[in-house]
Design a protein around this motif. Structure first.
Motif, PDB file in Angstrom:
ATOM      1  N   MET A   1       0.771  -0.959  -0.125  1.00 29.28           N
ATOM      2  CA  MET A   1      -0.079   0.080  -0.023  1.00 29.28           C
ATOM      3  C   MET A   1       0.980   1.200   0.006  1.00 29.28           C
ATOM      4  O   MET A   1       1.792   1.149   0.674  1.00 29.28           O
ATOM      5  N   SER A   2       0.533   2.211  -0.674  1.00 29.34           N
ATOM      6  CA  SER A   2       1.197   3.361  -0.802  1.00 29.34           C
ATOM      7  C   SER A   2       0.398   4.684  -0.466  1.00 29.34           C
ATOM      8  O   SER A   2      -0.771   4.580  -0.644  1.00 29.34           O
ATOM      9  N   VAL A   3       0.995   5.843   0.024  1.00 29.15           N
ATOM     10  CA  VAL A   3       0.469   6.974   0.003  1.00 29.15           C
ATOM     11  C   VAL A   3       0.856   7.910  -1.106  1.00 29.15           C
ATOM     12  O   VAL A   3       2.231   8.137  -1.387  1.00 29.15           O
ATOM     13  N   LEU A   4      -0.169   8.506  -1.534  1.00 28.02           N
ATOM     14  CA  LEU A   4       0.053   9.547  -2.596  1.00 28.02           C
ATOM     15  C   LEU A   4      -0.052  10.870  -2.068  1.00 28.02           C
ATOM     16  O   LEU A   4      -0.749  11.430  -1.500  1.00 28.02           O
ATOM     17  N   LEU A   5       1.468  11.620  -2.523  1.00 31.31           N
ATOM     18  CA  LEU A   5       1.406  12.958  -2.131  1.00 31.31           C
ATOM     19  C   LEU A   5       1.327  13.845  -3.360  1.00 31.31           C
ATOM     20  O   LEU A   5       2.233  13.856  -4.300  1.00 31.31           O
ATOM     21  N   THR A   6       0.131  14.488  -3.390  1.00 33.06           N
ATOM     22  CA  THR A   6       0.004  15.306  -4.509  1.00 33.06           C
ATOM     23  C   THR A   6       0.823  16.829  -4.063  1.00 33.06           C
ATOM     24  O   THR A   6       0.730  17.241  -2.907  1.00 33.06           O
ATOM     25  N   GLY A   7       1.585  17.312  -4.966  1.00 35.33           N
ATOM     26  CA  GLY A   7       2.335  18.263  -4.935  1.00 35.33           C
ATOM     27  C   GLY A   7       3.642  17.927  -3.875  1.00 35.33           C
ATOM     28  O   GLY A   7       4.088  18.843  -3.177  1.00 35.33           O
ATOM     29  N   GLY A   8       3.898  16.972  -4.099  1.00 33.13           N
ATOM     30  CA  GLY A   8       4.982  16.235  -3.199  1.00 33.13           C
ATOM     31  C   GLY A   8       6.473  16.748  -3.611  1.00 33.13           C
ATOM     32  O   GLY A   8       7.330  16.323  -2.879  1.00 33.13           O
ATOM     33  N   ALA A   9       6.626  17.386  -4.625  1.00 34.56           N
ATOM     34  CA  ALA A   9       7.974  17.913  -5.055  1.00 34.56           C
ATOM     35  C   ALA A   9       7.998  19.477  -4.572  1.00 34.56           C
ATOM     36  O   ALA A   9       9.093  20.071  -4.655  1.00 34.56           O
TER      37      ALA A   9
ATOM     38  N   PHE B   1      -3.705   5.942  -9.787  1.00 37.95           N
ATOM     39  CA  PHE B   1      -4.496   4.773  -9.127  1.00 37.95           C
ATOM     40  C   PHE B   1      -4.649   3.470  -9.535  1.00 37.95           C
ATOM     41  O   PHE B   1      -4.506   2.615  -8.675  1.00 37.95           O
ATOM     42  N   SER B   2      -4.520   3.385 -10.892  1.00 38.89           N
ATOM     43  CA  SER B   2      -4.772   2.105 -11.202  1.00 38.89           C
ATOM     44  C   SER B   2      -3.165   1.315 -11.287  1.00 38.89           C
ATOM     45  O   SER B   2      -3.000   0.214 -11.127  1.00 38.89           O
ATOM     46  N   GLU B   3      -2.262   2.169 -11.407  1.00 35.70           N
ATOM     47  CA  GLU B   3      -0.909   1.520 -11.479  1.00 35.70           C
ATOM     48  C   GLU B   3      -0.286   1.342 -10.045  1.00 35.70           C
ATOM     49  O   GLU B   3       0.680   0.746  -9.569  1.00 35.70           O
ATOM     50  N   ASN B   4      -1.071   1.734  -8.759  1.00 34.53           N
ATOM     51  CA  ASN B   4      -0.386   1.676  -7.561  1.00 34.53           C
ATOM     52  C   ASN B   4      -1.621   1.452  -6.604  1.00 34.53           C
ATOM     53  O   ASN B   4      -2.612   1.915  -6.940  1.00 34.53           O
ATOM     54  N   GLU B   5      -1.074   0.731  -5.446  1.00 31.77           N
ATOM     55  CA  GLU B   5      -2.227   0.627  -4.429  1.00 31.77           C
ATOM     56  C   GLU B   5      -2.154   1.640  -3.307  1.00 31.77           C
ATOM     57  O   GLU B   5      -1.514   1.735  -2.416  1.00 31.77           O
ATOM     58  N   ILE B   6      -3.152   2.962  -3.867  1.00 36.82           N
ATOM     59  CA  ILE B   6      -2.985   3.964  -2.813  1.00 36.82           C
ATOM     60  C   ILE B   6      -4.237   3.776  -2.040  1.00 36.82           C
ATOM     61  O   ILE B   6      -5.192   3.687  -2.214  1.00 36.82           O
ATOM     62  N   ASP B   7      -3.649   3.727  -0.522  1.00 38.01           N
ATOM     63  CA  ASP B   7      -4.778   3.998   0.597  1.00 38.01           C
ATOM     64  C   ASP B   7      -4.887   5.390   1.155  1.00 38.01           C
ATOM     65  O   ASP B   7      -5.946   5.289   1.997  1.00 38.01           O
TER      66      ASP B   7
ATOM     67  N   ASP C   1     -10.503  22.702  -8.280  1.00 43.36           N
ATOM     68  CA  ASP C   1     -10.590  21.559  -9.313  1.00 43.36           C
ATOM     69  C   ASP C   1      -9.751  20.277  -8.881  1.00 43.36           C
ATOM     70  O   ASP C   1     -10.103  19.317  -9.072  1.00 43.36           O
ATOM     71  N   SER C   2      -8.441  20.607  -8.539  1.00 45.42           N
ATOM     72  CA  SER C   2      -7.500  19.497  -8.180  1.00 45.42           C
ATOM     73  C   SER C   2      -8.156  18.764  -7.145  1.00 45.42           C
ATOM     74  O   SER C   2      -8.150  17.447  -6.943  1.00 45.42           O
ATOM     75  N   ALA C   3      -8.548  19.439  -5.878  1.00 49.81           N
ATOM     76  CA  ALA C   3      -9.362  18.812  -4.745  1.00 49.81           C
ATOM     77  C   ALA C   3     -10.241  17.889  -5.293  1.00 49.81           C
ATOM     78  O   ALA C   3     -10.388  16.784  -4.745  1.00 49.81           O
ATOM     79  N   LEU C   4     -11.191  18.457  -6.116  1.00 49.15           N
ATOM     80  CA  LEU C   4     -12.498  17.671  -6.349  1.00 49.15           C
ATOM     81  C   LEU C   4     -12.041  16.224  -7.220  1.00 49.15           C
ATOM     82  O   LEU C   4     -12.620  15.413  -7.146  1.00 49.15           O
ATOM     83  N   CYS C   5     -10.966  16.802  -8.134  1.00 45.76           N
ATOM     84  CA  CYS C   5     -10.659  15.530  -8.835  1.00 45.76           C
ATOM     85  C   CYS C   5      -9.901  14.362  -8.098  1.00 45.76           C
ATOM     86  O   CYS C   5     -10.291  13.207  -8.129  1.00 45.76           O
ATOM     87  N   VAL C   6      -9.340  14.711  -7.017  1.00 43.73           N
ATOM     88  CA  VAL C   6      -8.492  13.927  -6.151  1.00 43.73           C
ATOM     89  C   VAL C   6      -9.652  13.202  -5.366  1.00 43.73           C
ATOM     90  O   VAL C   6      -9.983  11.877  -5.107  1.00 43.73           O
ATOM     91  N   ILE C   7     -10.739  13.820  -4.832  1.00 42.13           N
ATOM     92  CA  ILE C   7     -11.786  13.209  -4.127  1.00 42.13           C
ATOM     93  C   ILE C   7     -12.380  12.256  -5.079  1.00 42.13           C
ATOM     94  O   ILE C   7     -12.865  11.094  -4.504  1.00 42.13           O
ATOM     95  N   GLU C   8     -12.832  12.690  -6.254  1.00 41.23           N
ATOM     96  CA  GLU C   8     -13.627  11.865  -7.182  1.00 41.23           C
ATOM     97  C   GLU C   8     -12.839  10.590  -7.607  1.00 41.23           C
ATOM     98  O   GLU C   8     -13.566   9.504  -7.533  1.00 41.23           O
ATOM     99  N   VAL C   9     -11.436  10.503  -7.706  1.00 41.56           N
ATOM    100  CA  VAL C   9     -10.826   9.447  -8.043  1.00 41.56           C
ATOM    101  C   VAL C   9     -10.532   8.594  -6.968  1.00 41.56           C
ATOM    102  O   VAL C   9     -10.621   7.342  -7.040  1.00 41.56           O
ATOM    103  N   MET C  10     -10.509   9.081  -5.843  1.00 43.30           N
ATOM    104  CA  MET C  10     -10.389   8.412  -4.447  1.00 43.30           C
ATOM    105  C   MET C  10     -11.473   7.470  -4.464  1.00 43.30           C
ATOM    106  O   MET C  10     -11.479   6.161  -4.059  1.00 43.30           O
TER     107      MET C  10
END
Ligand code: NAD
Ligand code: UFG
Length: 333
Positions: free
Chosen positions: A1-9, A69-75, A102-111
């Motif tokens: 399981m992985s944690v996705l960091l958006t804006g992680g750079a 999300f399809s290439e990684n198991e994001i929990d 928009d970015s927040a909504l996209c993240v929420i929808e894909v989650m």
């Protein structure tokens, strides 16, 4: 399981990436590099010995997020991605609302699509608005923001709160940061503002480096001990460690919690500047100028909820903040 960091750079995301890896967590980073550079991924690897998986994508692009999300198991997602310049948000409100919401909504929808049930969101003390009294406590009313950037944080908090009401399996942690400063002690990663810095610490560091000739202190007539603005400066490494604990907390709880990440101590502009001079042995010339529009006199946290829920407390003080900010600035020369 992985944690996705958006804006992680970015500034806070990269320090969090380091602390997550140090804590033995697997991470994936997505960043469109709007306000960061690809070399940060190399630097995270240099510091930790682990290279995080990186996608250069925009979080407003749902297809790109679905691929991740399809290439990684994001929990769990830590959602840092967003524009953050207060002044610029007043000039370009539509861009700020578009990108941040928009970015927040996209993240929420894909989650939701992929059954990912926990999210930690980068909120800000700015949501307490201009009428709040210090110290800020999480159960105080929010709103009354003084700029579009602040409103985006307020709105995303509300969206996430509603989402957690609708989905009883969802866990949301709203981390309200106070004033992050400092850098990793290696001096390899830190805050690298483009153009003239808006924030105090990077400005002081650039004066120390000879890039700017003096600091403008915005106002010396506030109702504070020395008349200059008081803020709750927090070392970015402490902040990053708070995220590691928030991720663990989010995995074991349901519902929505707002948590302040601050030290609970306020320092004035002059106190910070003098600490920087003492710790680094560099004189910072300064001038008093009128107050900056929209600034508050005093802003600091009640940090007790973070201690209670996350068992988190800031460990680094103002001297380490000044030492490490200069350590990073020096390294860039
Ligand atoms: P930062 O600009 O260094 O990092 C944000 C990162 O997000 C950048 O690398 C940028 O390229 C990326 N990004 C922006 N929009 C994107 C998008 N649509 N898709 C993908 N990537 C995108 O900022 P930071 O200081 O690290 O702040 C991180 C978060 O914390 C932000 O949400 C910010 O609003 C919030 N915050 C910061 C502070 C602060 O003082 N630094 C205070 C309170 C809250
Ligand atoms: N200041 C100066 N001179 C400068 C820059 C700042 O005197 O050149 C003063 C400001 O007037 C203020 C203090 O330094 O009193 C701190 O200012 P910053 O710009 O560093 O930080 P702010 O508290 O204004 O804002 C920060 C983040 C926002 C966030 C807010 C609340 O930049 O994103 O904290 O968390 F919303």
């Amino acid at each position: 399981m992985s944690v996705l960091l958006t804006g992680g750079a970015g500034y806070i995301g990269s320090h969090t990436a380091v602390e997550m890896i140090n804590a033995g967590k697997e991470i994936v980073i997505v960043d469109n590099l709007y306000n960061s550079e690809a070399k940060v991924i190399d630097l995270i690897e240099q510091i930790t010995g682990v290279r995080p998986k990186f996608y250069k994508e925009d979080c407003c692009d749902k297809k790109a997020l679905e691929k991740i999300f399809s290439e990684n198991e994001i929990d769990t997602v830590i959602h840092f991605a967003g524009y953050k310049a207060v002044g610029e948000s007043v000039e370009k409100p539509a861009e700020y609302y578009r990108n941040n919401i928009d970015s927040a909504l996209c993240v929420i929808e894909v989650m939701k699509e992929f059954g990912c049930k926990s999210i930690v969101f980068s909120s800000s003390a700015t949501v307490y608005g201009s009428d709040a009294t210090v110290p800020y406590k999480e159960d105080m009313p929010t709103g009354g923001c003084t700029n579009p950037y602040g409103w985006t944080k307020y709105m995303i908090e509300q969206i996430l709160r509603d989402q957690a009401k609708a989905d009883k399996e969802l866990s949301v942690v709203l981390l309200r940061y106070f004033n992050p400063v400092g850098a990793h002690e290696s001096g390899l990663i830190g805050e690298n503002p483009k153009g003239i810095p808006n924030n105090l610490m990077p400005y002081i560091a650039q004066v120390a480096a000879g890039i700017r000739d003096h600091l403008n202190v915005f106002g010396n007539d506030y109702d504070t001990p020395d008349g200059t603005g008081v803020r709750d400066f927090i070392h970015v490494v402490d902040l990053a460690k708070g995220h590691v604990l928030a991720v663990d907390y989010a995995k074991n709880h349901k519902g929505c919690e707002a948590i302040n990440l601050g030290t609970g101590n306020g320092y004035s502009v002059l106190q910070l500047m003098r600490a920087f001079e003492d710790v680094n042995g560099i004189k910072i010339p300064y001038e008093f100028t009128p107050r900056r529009a929209g600034d508050l006199g005093s802003c600091y946290a009640d940090a007790s909820k973070a201690k209670e829920l996350l068992n988190w407390k800031a460990g680094l003080g103002i001297n380490e903040m000044c030492r490490d900010s200069w350590g990073y600035q020096k390294n860039k020369k």
